[in-house]
Write an enzyme that holds these catalytic residues in place. Structure first.
Site, PDB file in Angstrom:
ATOM      1  N   HIS A  39     -11.055   6.966   1.031  1.00 16.46           N
ATOM      2  CA  HIS A  39     -11.929   7.071   2.205  1.00 16.46           C
ATOM      3  C   HIS A  39     -12.843   5.843   2.265  1.00 16.46           C
ATOM      4  CE1 HIS A  39     -14.082   9.003   5.424  1.00 16.46           C
ATOM      5  NE2 HIS A  39     -15.194   8.597   4.844  1.00 16.46           N
TER       6      HIS A  39
ATOM      7  N   MET B  92      -4.537  10.340   8.995  1.00 13.69           N
ATOM      8  CA  MET B  92      -5.676  10.686   9.841  1.00 13.69           C
ATOM      9  C   MET B  92      -5.712  12.153  10.265  1.00 13.69           C
ATOM     10  SD  MET B  92      -7.532   8.216   9.757  1.00 13.69           S
ATOM     11  CE  MET B  92      -7.534   6.505   9.315  1.00 13.69           C
TER      12      MET B  92
HETATM   13  C1  GAR Z   1      -8.226   2.692   5.179  1.00 11.96           C
HETATM   14  O1  GAR Z   1      -9.403   1.937   5.343  1.00 11.96           O
HETATM   15  C2  GAR Z   1      -8.554   4.085   4.702  1.00 11.96           C
HETATM   16  O2  GAR Z   1      -9.661   4.134   3.850  1.00 11.96           O
HETATM   17  C3  GAR Z   1      -8.844   4.780   6.002  1.00 11.96           C
HETATM   18  O3  GAR Z   1      -7.873   4.291   6.893  1.00 11.96           O
HETATM   19  C4  GAR Z   1      -7.543   2.945   6.527  1.00 11.96           C
HETATM   20  C5  GAR Z   1      -6.039   2.846   6.433  1.00 11.96           C
HETATM   21  O4  GAR Z   1      -5.654   1.522   6.252  1.00 11.96           O
HETATM   22  N1  GAR Z   1      -8.757   6.206   5.866  1.00 11.96           N
HETATM   23  C6  GAR Z   1      -9.536   7.059   6.501  1.00 11.96           C
HETATM   24  O5  GAR Z   1     -10.398   6.719   7.291  1.00 11.96           O
HETATM   25  C7  GAR Z   1      -9.252   8.508   6.185  1.00 11.96           C
HETATM   26  N2  GAR Z   1     -10.236   9.359   6.772  1.00 11.96           N
HETATM   27  P1  GAR Z   1      -4.170   1.184   5.795  1.00 11.96           P
HETATM   28  O6  GAR Z   1      -3.224   1.914   6.744  1.00 11.96           O
HETATM   29  O7  GAR Z   1      -4.088  -0.298   5.944  1.00 11.96           O
HETATM   30  O8  GAR Z   1      -4.000   1.648   4.370  1.00 11.96           O
END
Ligand code: GAR
Length: 198
Positions: A114, A95
């Site tokens: 994303h 993030m």
């Molecule tokens: C995922 O949905 C990813 O696409 C998003 O965070 C989540 C992480 O989930 N990423 C963003 O928003 C990046 N800007 P996870 O920790 O279960 O993989």
């Protein structure tokens, strides 16, 4: 097949995308192998998962900024990744915006997932943005990371429907199912392409 490329993973959250990357690499013959996890969140699920998978993992205290790391901390990440002989990097729910130390150390070799159909809804909580915009469809995108926010070259996308009665959480859950199929597939294709051009 040549030996798999060494993948470093950066994440701040629960780590479900990291998990599917590891499971894919371990269940079939893949062009990549996850070898290191770095996180800016001390109690992130991704660090616990890394321990379960016996993949070396480190927490790096993120410093004073909310959306980026200091140059020194990013440089520390580069040092860890290079010591682990990482060939390329995947952001999996990381993030923070990636800056020069990482971009310079791994040029054209950092991927991100994303949760929207970029260029729509860059930035935070893209599933919430999709709900608020009342779109009928959203999805997820795997792209190369550049100095912009979710602006790099798109490598693959998957679409999911958005229904009028959906909450943002329901939309995110549907996107995550699509992410878990898309990310390992595109990371593997990317690794295959760079293995062949080496
Ligand atoms: C995922 O949905 C990813 O696409 C998003 O965070 C989540 C992480 O989930 N990423 C963003 O928003 C990046 N800007 P996870 O920790 O279960 O993989």
């Amino acid at each position: 097949m040549t030996s798999p490329l060494r993948l470093g993973i950066l994440g701040s959250g629960k780590g479900s995308n990291f998990q599917v990357l590891v499971e894919a690499a371990r269940s079939k013959s893949c062009y990549y192998e996850p070898v290191m996890v770095l996180s800016d969140v001390a109690d992130a699920g991704i660090l616990k998962l890394a321990e379960q998978f016996k993949i070396p993992a480190h927490f790096l205290a993120p410093g004073p900024f909310k959306t980026k790391l200091t140059e020194a901390i990013e440089q520390e990440m580069v040092t860890y990744l290079q010591a682990a002989q990482v060939d390329f990097v995947a952001l999996a729910g990381f993030m923070r915006v990636v800056k020069e130390p990482l971009l310079k150390a791994f040029p054209g070799r950092i991927l991100n997932i994303h949760p929207s159909l970029l260029p729509q809804f860059p930035g935070l909580a893209a599933w919430k943005q999709a709900c608020e915009a009342h779109v009928a469809e959203t999805g997820c995108t795997v792209h190369l990371v550049d100095e912009g926010i979710d602006t790099g070259k798109i490598l693959g996308q998957s679409r999911v429907p958005v229904f009028p009665e959906d909450t943002p959480e329901m939309v995110h859950a549907r996107i995550q199912v699509a992410e878990h199929e898309l990310y390992p597939r595109i990371v593997n294709e990317f690794a295959r392409t760079i293995s062949k051009s080496a």
